[in-house]
Design a protein around this motif. Structure first.
Motif, PDB file in Angstrom:
ATOM      1  N   ASN A  11      -8.014   3.932   1.629  1.00 36.68           N
ATOM      2  CA  ASN A  11      -6.587   3.814   1.938  1.00 36.68           C
ATOM      3  C   ASN A  11      -5.791   4.975   1.345  1.00 36.68           C
ATOM      4  O   ASN A  11      -4.875   5.497   1.976  1.00 36.68           O
ATOM      5  CB  ASN A  11      -6.039   2.480   1.439  1.00 36.68           C
ATOM      6  N   TYR A  12      -6.147   5.377   0.120  1.00 37.89           N
ATOM      7  CA  TYR A  12      -5.477   6.509  -0.510  1.00 37.89           C
ATOM      8  C   TYR A  12      -5.668   7.772   0.333  1.00 37.89           C
ATOM      9  O   TYR A  12      -4.726   8.516   0.586  1.00 37.89           O
ATOM     10  CB  TYR A  12      -6.037   6.711  -1.922  1.00 37.89           C
ATOM     11  N   SER A  58       0.873  -1.180   0.000  1.00 38.90           N
ATOM     12  CA  SER A  58       0.000   0.000   0.000  1.00 38.90           C
ATOM     13  C   SER A  58       0.903   1.221   0.000  1.00 38.90           C
ATOM     14  O   SER A  58       1.512   1.545   1.017  1.00 38.90           O
ATOM     15  CB  SER A  58      -0.894  -0.004   1.245  1.00 38.90           C
ATOM     16  N   GLU A 104      -1.387   2.208  -4.435  1.00 38.61           N
ATOM     17  CA  GLU A 104      -2.681   2.111  -3.744  1.00 38.61           C
ATOM     18  C   GLU A 104      -3.772   2.814  -4.546  1.00 38.61           C
ATOM     19  O   GLU A 104      -3.600   3.954  -4.955  1.00 38.61           O
ATOM     20  CB  GLU A 104      -2.576   2.751  -2.357  1.00 38.61           C
TER      21      GLU A 104
END
Length: 148
Positions: free
Chosen positions: A116-117, A58, A111
């Motif tokens: 999550n970004y 990630s 990612e």
């Protein structure tokens, strides 16, 4: 890093910029906030001697206004990290070395998950990383151009 699914009042109408866009990353204020993100247990990375190499699944790479590049990552343990500046990249074996001497190995594409970004970008904002441009897609294309 945890999310609880809570919406922030009044922010629902803000639109998220396309991922990988060359726009300045601080367009993060334009992101629709779908969750609250909490950062806990703030601490420095372990010494390079204890963790000389890190595998990344990630990640994003941002170029700052001073032309330095840094990796934003969330490790499998849930720890969000922003590296020291990148001093070298070897696209054939998909690694980057930072000024601390730590080696980062890119095990997956950048990612793309919106939550999550957002966590990566918000962590950068939280620690005071200045305006930056996301260059992750260009770096990934460089890696792919060196595949056999």
């Amino acid at each position: 890093m945890k999310t609880d699914g809570t919406k922030l009042a009044g922010l629902e109408s803000w639109e998220r910029l396309p991922l990988g866009s060359p726009q300045v990353a601080y367009g993060w204020l334009q992101y629709r906030v779908a969750r609250m993100i909490y950062f806990e247990n703030e601490r420095d990375a372990p010494p390079v001697e204890q963790q000389p190499r890190v595998g990344l699944t990630s990640w994003r790479i941002f170029e700052l206004a001073d032309d330095t590049k840094r990796i934003l990552t969330c490790l499998p343990t849930g720890i969000a990290r922003i590296t020291t500046r990148i001093v070298g990249i070897n696209p054939k074996i998909r690694i980057a070395v930072t000024s601390s001497g730590r080696v980062y190995e890119f095990l997956a594409a950048p990612e793309m998950d919106p939550t999550n970004y957002s966590a990566l970008v918000l962590n950068a904002v939280r620690v005071g990383v200045g305006p930056a441009t996301d260059i992750s897609d260009d770096v990934w294309a460089l890696f792919q151009s060196h595949e056999h």
